[in-house]
Design an enzyme around this catalytic site. Structure first.
Site, mmCIF file in Angstrom:
data_model
loop_
_atom_site.group_PDB
_atom_site.id
_atom_site.type_symbol
_atom_site.label_atom_id
_atom_site.label_comp_id
_atom_site.label_asym_id
_atom_site.label_seq_id
_atom_site.Cartn_x
_atom_site.Cartn_y
_atom_site.Cartn_z
ATOM 1 N N SER A 21 1.130 16.245 -30.974
ATOM 2 C CA SER A 21 0.336 16.468 -32.190
ATOM 3 C C SER A 21 0.905 17.420 -33.025
ATOM 4 O O SER A 21 2.348 16.088 -33.180
ATOM 5 C CB SER A 21 -0.881 17.716 -31.570
ATOM 6 O OG SER A 21 -1.942 18.113 -31.985
ATOM 7 N N ASP A 39 -8.777 9.634 -28.074
ATOM 8 C CA ASP A 39 -8.185 10.358 -28.780
ATOM 9 C C ASP A 39 -8.492 10.015 -30.133
ATOM 10 O O ASP A 39 -7.782 9.124 -30.552
ATOM 11 C CB ASP A 39 -6.316 10.858 -28.944
ATOM 12 C CG ASP A 39 -5.596 11.791 -30.076
ATOM 13 O OD1 ASP A 39 -7.306 12.462 -30.554
ATOM 14 O OD2 ASP A 39 -4.347 11.932 -30.546
ATOM 15 N N HIS A 97 -7.512 14.477 -27.475
ATOM 16 C CA HIS A 97 -6.527 14.438 -27.864
ATOM 17 C C HIS A 97 -5.581 15.165 -27.064
ATOM 18 O O HIS A 97 -4.701 15.371 -26.934
ATOM 19 C CB HIS A 97 -6.943 14.864 -29.253
ATOM 20 C CG HIS A 97 -5.718 15.504 -30.471
ATOM 21 N ND1 HIS A 97 -5.071 14.371 -30.400
ATOM 22 C CD2 HIS A 97 -4.880 16.894 -30.240
ATOM 23 C CE1 HIS A 97 -3.564 15.424 -31.296
ATOM 24 N NE2 HIS A 97 -3.683 16.534 -31.159
#
EC number: 2.3.1.31
Length: 367
Positions: free
Chosen positions: A150, A311, A344
């Protein structure tokens, strides 16, 4: 095997850094943790970058009776992916955060008061520029690997493009070359939640604006999950203590968001949340270059990308755009699309899906 109790360390750089905005941020304090031992020439160091609301406490416990280990404990320690019998692992809290490194909640030495909204806007590139000071302080000329998911993946990309001579390999998971309008819009709604909390007071609050920050975090939690993982975790179950026709009765998913939102208020500062959200929205790996191709032409290290099928915050196509660009440049790049129901957050929850590939990369580049 667990690495046991780990103590954070702190360093202050009086001269600070020049930010992308042109402003000087000084002094800068960075909090970091080290796991394992550096070899004689400091060539065995792996830097792990944390995500948006993470911290430097990557692994182990802060005290013997600590009920919860660090946020990626499962991959750090003797015999684990980041084997501390072989590697030295470094994790630093980013500037702009509230876990010890300089950020909006820090005291401005010029005023003796919290920075709050007088803190300058920072970028992911600024975070990495501050980390370079830490590497210099520790005597680390070149990282064996820089790894993150991320926002951590964004930092890894910045290391690869801005300081190619200081990185031997890169692992970027669940990340993006630039957040999409959808991702920016979700952060915008989270910001509005904080702005419209009357206790926020334009950043000059004495107590965290809990309702606005809890709502903002709830929005974030939705983006970290997936439709499939929500079905698996909650289905359409109603909270057992609420009557079906109770007007304020909650589904289990509502209870989960409420619980996690208000828990977050106790551990994170609202202004820091806003500044880091801004840094995410501003991120563009091609910032300052003519194109992504121009930026990626600077990369010299082998790079592994991992995307996760469910995601929807940073969907696989965004990773694939970077992979295609690097392949066109003839760079050494691997791409792994992981089938996962966890959205995610899969990079935090399913480390076994990428462990073999990352281990193989580390074996190739290790001294």
């Amino acid at each position: 095997m667990s690495i046991g109790v780990v103590h954070e360390q702190t360093i202050t750089f009086e001269a600070g850094i020049r930010l992308e905005s042109g402003r000087i941020l000084a002094p800068i304090t960075l909090v970091y943790e080290l796991y394992g031992t550096m070899n004689a020439d400091c060539s065995n160091v792996i830097m792990v970058e944390h995500a948006w609301t993470g911290d430097a406490h990557l692994a182990g416990k802060r005290r013997e009776d600590d009920p919860k280990p660090g946020w990626w404990d499962a991959i750090v320690g003797p015999g684990r992916l980041l084997d501390t019998d072989r590697y030295c692992v470094l994790c630093s809290n980013v500037i702009g955060s509230c876990y010890g490194s300089t950020g909006p909640a820090s005291i401005n030495p010029r005023t003796g008061k919290r920075y709050n909204l007088s803190f300058p806007v920072i970028t992911v590139r600024d975070m990495v520029r501050a980390q370079e000071l830490l590497l210099d302080h520790l005597g680390i000329r070149r990282l064996l690997c820089v790894m993150g998911g991320s926002m951590g993946g964004m930092q890894a990309l910045e290391w690869a493009t801005q300081y190619p001579e200081r990185v031997a390999s890169v692992v970027a998971l669940a990340t993006t070359p630039r957040p999409s309008p959808q991702a920016i819009s979700l952060n915008a709604v989270a910001r509005w939640a904080i702005y419209n909390d009357p206790t926020w007071k334009k950043g000059e609050y004495k107590h965290n604006p809990k309702d606005g920050l809890a709502l903002a975090r709830g929005i974030g939690h939705i983006t970290f999950l997936s439709d499939e993982s929500m079905w698996q975790k909650f289905e359409r179950r109603f909270s057992a203590k609420d009557g079906l026709f109770d007007f304020f009765g909650q589904f289990e998913v509502e209870r989960y968001l409420n619980y996690n939102g208000y828990n977050f208020v106790d551990r994170f500062d609202a202004n820091c949340f806003l500044y880091l959200a801004k840094a995410l929205d501003l991120y563009d790996v091609a910032w300052g270059y003519e194109s992504m191709t121009d930026a990626f032409s600077r990369i010299t290290a082998p790079i592994q990308f991992f995307a996760f099928s469910s995601d929807w915050l940073y969907p696989p196509y965004q990773t694939e755009e970077m992979v295609t660009c690097l392949q066109g440049l003839g760079k050494e790049v691997e791409y792994h699309l992981i089938q996962s129901a966890y959205g995610h957050d899969a990079f935090l929850l399913e480390h076994e899906t990428f462990t073999p590939m990352v281990r193989s990369l580390l074996e190739r580049v290790a001294p």
